[in-house]
Structure formats: structure tokens, C-alpha cells
Design an enzyme around this catalytic site. Structure first.
Site, PDB file in Angstrom:
ATOM      1  CB  SER A  73      -1.875   2.906  -8.909  1.00 56.24           C
ATOM      2  OG  SER A  73      -1.347   4.114  -8.442  1.00 56.24           O
ATOM      3  CE1 TYR A 106       3.051   1.107 -10.721  1.00 57.39           C
ATOM      4  CE2 TYR A 106       2.068   3.264 -10.343  1.00 57.39           C
ATOM      5  CZ  TYR A 106       2.225   1.934  -9.981  1.00 57.39           C
ATOM      6  OH  TYR A 106       1.554   1.433  -8.888  1.00 57.39           O
TER       7      TYR A 106
HETATM    8  N1  LIG Z   1       3.349   1.256  -2.712  1.00 57.96           N
HETATM    9  C1  LIG Z   1       2.697   2.173  -3.408  1.00 57.96           C
HETATM   10  O1  LIG Z   1       2.932   3.379  -3.278  1.00 57.96           O
HETATM   11  C2  LIG Z   1       1.603   1.737  -4.360  1.00 57.96           C
HETATM   12  C3  LIG Z   1       0.577   2.644  -4.665  1.00 57.96           C
HETATM   13  C4  LIG Z   1      -0.432   2.256  -5.537  1.00 57.96           C
HETATM   14  C5  LIG Z   1      -0.423   0.980  -6.081  1.00 57.96           C
HETATM   15  N2  LIG Z   1       0.594   0.114  -5.768  1.00 57.96           N
HETATM   16  C6  LIG Z   1       0.565  -1.222  -6.361  1.00 57.96           C
HETATM   17  O2  LIG Z   1       0.427  -2.170  -5.315  1.00 57.96           O
HETATM   18  C7  LIG Z   1       0.962  -3.428  -5.747  1.00 57.96           C
HETATM   19  C8  LIG Z   1       1.849  -3.999  -4.651  1.00 57.96           C
HETATM   20  O3  LIG Z   1       2.939  -3.141  -4.466  1.00 57.96           O
HETATM   21  P1  LIG Z   1       3.629  -2.926  -3.042  1.00 57.96           P
HETATM   22  O4  LIG Z   1       3.515  -1.500  -2.737  1.00 57.96           O
HETATM   23  O5  LIG Z   1       3.167  -3.927  -2.072  1.00 57.96           O
HETATM   24  O6  LIG Z   1       5.160  -3.189  -3.462  1.00 57.96           O
HETATM   25  P2  LIG Z   1       6.229  -4.294  -3.045  1.00 57.96           P
HETATM   26  O7  LIG Z   1       6.330  -4.375  -1.576  1.00 57.96           O
HETATM   27  O8  LIG Z   1       7.451  -3.929  -3.831  1.00 57.96           O
HETATM   28  O9  LIG Z   1       5.602  -5.647  -3.614  1.00 57.96           O
HETATM   29  C9  LIG Z   1       5.678  -6.021  -4.958  1.00 57.96           C
HETATM   30  C10 LIG Z   1       5.439  -7.497  -5.045  1.00 57.96           C
HETATM   31  O10 LIG Z   1       5.496  -7.880  -6.433  1.00 57.96           O
HETATM   32  C11 LIG Z   1       6.330  -9.024  -6.537  1.00 57.96           C
HETATM   33  N3  LIG Z   1       7.009  -9.052  -7.830  1.00 57.96           N
HETATM   34  C12 LIG Z   1       7.800  -8.106  -8.367  1.00 57.96           C
HETATM   35  N4  LIG Z   1       8.287  -8.538  -9.536  1.00 57.96           N
HETATM   36  C13 LIG Z   1       7.808  -9.792  -9.727  1.00 57.96           C
HETATM   37  C14 LIG Z   1       7.978 -10.761 -10.732  1.00 57.96           C
HETATM   38  N5  LIG Z   1       8.762 -10.542 -11.791  1.00 57.96           N
HETATM   39  N6  LIG Z   1       7.333 -11.952 -10.609  1.00 57.96           N
HETATM   40  C15 LIG Z   1       6.561 -12.198  -9.535  1.00 57.96           C
HETATM   41  N7  LIG Z   1       6.345 -11.317  -8.551  1.00 57.96           N
HETATM   42  C16 LIG Z   1       6.976 -10.133  -8.643  1.00 57.96           C
HETATM   43  C17 LIG Z   1       7.355  -8.863  -5.422  1.00 57.96           C
HETATM   44  O11 LIG Z   1       7.862 -10.132  -5.038  1.00 57.96           O
HETATM   45  P3  LIG Z   1       9.303 -10.719  -5.415  1.00 57.96           P
HETATM   46  O12 LIG Z   1      10.254  -9.575  -5.481  1.00 57.96           O
HETATM   47  O13 LIG Z   1       9.577 -11.678  -4.306  1.00 57.96           O
HETATM   48  O14 LIG Z   1       9.105 -11.399  -6.722  1.00 57.96           O
HETATM   49  C18 LIG Z   1       6.502  -8.295  -4.307  1.00 57.96           C
HETATM   50  O15 LIG Z   1       5.883  -9.327  -3.580  1.00 57.96           O
HETATM   51  C19 LIG Z   1       1.686  -3.153  -7.073  1.00 57.96           C
HETATM   52  O16 LIG Z   1       0.870  -3.562  -8.146  1.00 57.96           O
HETATM   53  C20 LIG Z   1       1.840  -1.637  -7.087  1.00 57.96           C
HETATM   54  O17 LIG Z   1       1.890  -1.126  -8.389  1.00 57.96           O
HETATM   55  C21 LIG Z   1       1.596   0.462  -4.905  1.00 57.96           C
END
Ligand SMILES: NC(=O)c1ccc[n+]([C@@H]2O[C@H](COP(=O)([O-])OP(=O)(O)OC[C@H]3O[C@@H](n4cnc5c(N)ncnc54)[C@H](OP(=O)(O)O)[C@@H]3O)[C@@H](O)[C@H]2O)c1
Length: 255
Positions: free
Chosen positions: A136, A149
Site C-alpha cells: 500500500s 496496518y
Molecule cells: N482498498 C484500499 O484502499 C487499499 C489501498 C491500498 C492497499 N490495499 C490492499 O489491497 C488488498 C486488497 O484489498 P481490497 O481493497 O480489495 O479489499 P477487500 O475488497 O476487502 O478484499 C479483501 C480480500 O481479502 C480476503 N480476506 C480477508 N480476510 C481473509 C482471511 N482471513 N482469509 C482469506 N482471505 C481473507 C477477503 O475475502 P473473504 O472475506 O471472502 O475471506 C477479500 O477477498 C489488501 O491487501 C489491502 O490491504 C487496499
């Protein structure tokens, strides 16, 4: 001959689902392994992909999940062409306001799971394999108000850049992806539905672009992918100015 596969964690929503859709367009892949807890979401996604899939409804907070994954790899002996370590979680708030259990889960999922899965996957990687580690923009400096985080994502950045160098001779690329905030389930949950900070809303990225740029940079052997102007600016600022001063400014802007 071993089949060529891609593995994507956190494929049930947001960035992971978008990775699955774009990786589906890559020629030569025989299977995509989709990992997350919500099996129904993975099945829905699998139905729209052209490439064959293997659904793995695993909770990556449980160490047993890594045993299951490792046994499956040992049984099928595929070549991992692409690994996307994407599953992650986080919540904004002062260190004292977030609970112990939640913070432990952030470290287990964002740090330990990424490290374990990379270790388990490497014996099945070969010259040309691309590993994408989702970090991130928060990784570039310490973040008061998002401390656990941001620290977890710094771990991903430092581990992955070191690995990229270690694996260079073997022709394996490790690209660390550092998105700005994106309006996914993560963003809404991490900020709380009530107030998505105005500063963060300014540089919102689209998952489609983050994934497109990340896949292109990894194909070109780059070790880092930063896909928007705001995130690139933050990276430069974090390199030039003392973190102590930047943190003061952030605290002042946010409060
Ligand atoms: N959105 C932002 O602002 C942002 C910015 C920078 C970086 N990121 C990073 O991008 C990545 C993806 O995030 P996103 O924004 O796409 O969020 P998201 O839509 O909440 O996706 C998170 C994913 O992680 C999975 N997950 C959560 N807990 C889990 C567990 N215990 N075991 C297995 N899978 C799990 C969830 O699936 P299930 O709930 O089905 O398990 C979901 O598919 C993350 O690493 C996040 O830190 C996000």
C-alpha cells in the site's frame, strides 16, 4: 508436463477479483486458484472466467490453511506462473482504540500469511514466474492513526524488495504493488462508513487501473508498482523529508 497456474488470495472481492479477471486474459495459463473465505463469491467469479479454476475456501488466519495449500501443491505439482498475495485487512484508528484481537489478525493476514504463502509457493516457481505482493501507499512511512496496518504493509514492501533481489538470478520477479486508497469493501470497512477522510478521497484509485499497471510492471520485471500521481508524490515526499515532520503534517491535516 506440469500445468501452469496462477494463485490469487483475497479473490472474492475488490482488487483480488479484478486480478482474477485480468489474469484470465493472459495466454498460456491452465488454471487459476482462487483463495478467500467466501466460497459463494469465488464460485460466482469462477463462473465468469474463461480459464479453469480451483476454488479454495480457506481462512488465511488459520495456519492449517497453509498445510492444505502446500499438500495440494505437492499433490498436483503445478508450475506457479503468477502468485498474487492480495488478501489483507486494516482499520483506521489510534493504536489504543483498535482491539488486540483485530490488530493480531491484521499482522497474521497482512504479514504472516504473505510470508508463509510465498515460502510455500517458491518450490513450485520457475524462471519467468511473477509474484505480486499487495502492499500500500501506507508502506512508505509510519502512519499515526493507521499504525499497525501501515507497519504491516512496510513489512510486505521490505520483504518483497529483498526477495526480488534474492530471486533475480533465478529469473523470478517479485513486484510490490502500492496502491493509493481504492473504494473497495476494505476502504469502506477500514475507514468506517461514517467519515471517509477528505484527503484519502482525493486520490482514490480504480482497482482496474491498479491491476493493469501492476501486471504490466511485473511483466517488465519491475520491483515496484505505484500507479497514480498522488501515490508517486507521497513516495517521493517520504524519501526526501524526515518522517517525523511528515507525520506531524498528516496529523494536523486529519484532525
Ligand atoms: N482498498 C484500499 O484502499 C487499499 C489501498 C491500498 C492497499 N490495499 C490492499 O489491497 C488488498 C486488497 O484489498 P481490497 O481493497 O480489495 O479489499 P477487500 O475488497 O476487502 O478484499 C479483501 C480480500 O481479502 C480476503 N480476506 C480477508 N480476510 C481473509 C482471511 N482471513 N482469509 C482469506 N482471505 C481473507 C477477503 O475475502 P473473504 O472475506 O471472502 O475471506 C477479500 O477477498 C489488501 O491487501 C489491502 O490491504 C487496499
Amino acid at each position: 508436463m506440469s500445468k501452469k497456474i496462477a494463485i490469487i488470495t483475497g479473490a472474492s472481492s475488490g482488487l483480488g477479483r479484478e486480478f482474477a479477471r485480468q489474469i484470465d486474459e493472459i495466454d498460456g495459463l491452465e488454471e487459476i486458484w482462487l483463495i478467500a473465505r467466501r466460497e459463494d463469491r469465488l464460485l460466482e467469479l469462477a463462473a465468469e472466467l474463461k480459464t479453469a479454476t480451483q476454488i479454495m475456501a480457506l481462512d488465511l488466519l488459520r495456519e492449517k490453511s497453509f498445510d492444505i495449500l502446500e499438500s495440494e501443491l505437492k499433490r498436483q505439482k503445478p508450475v506457479i506462473s503468477i502468485l498474487v498475495n492480495n488478501a489483507g485487512k486494516g482499520k483506521a484508528g489510534s493504536f489504543t482504540s483498535t482491539d488486540r484481537e483485530y490488530d493480531s489478525e491484521v499482522v497474521l493476514l497482512n504479514v504472516q500469511a504473505v510470508m508463509l504463502l510465498t515460502k510455500i509457493a517458491l518450490p513450485f516457481c520457475e524462471r519467468g514466474t511473477r509474484i505480486l505482493q499487495i502492499s500500500s501507499v501506507a508502506a512508505f512511512m509510519p502512519q499515526p492513526g493507521f499504525s499497525v496496518y501501515a507497519a504491516s504493509k512496510s513489512f510486505v514492501l521490505f520483504l518483497s524488495r529483498a526477495l526480488n533481489e534474492e530471486l533475480r538470478q533465478q529469473g523470478i520477479t517479485v513486484t510490490t504493488v502500492c496502491p493509493n486508497p481504492m473504494e473497495t469493501e476494505f476502504f469502506v470497512n477500514s475507514e468506517g462508513s461514517k467519515n471517509i477522510s477528505r484527503i484519502k478521497s482525493l486520490g482514490l484509485e480504480k482497482p482496474q487501473k491498479v491491476v493493469r499497471v501492476a501486471l504490466s510492471r511485473s511483466a517488465r520485471g519491475k520491483d515496484i508498482s505505484v500507479s497514480c500521481f498522488a501515490a508517486k508524490t507521497i513516495r517521493v515526499i517520504a524519501k526526501i523529508f524526515p518522517h517525523r515532520i511528515i507525520m506531524r503534517v498528516i496529523s494536523w491535516l486529519v484532525n
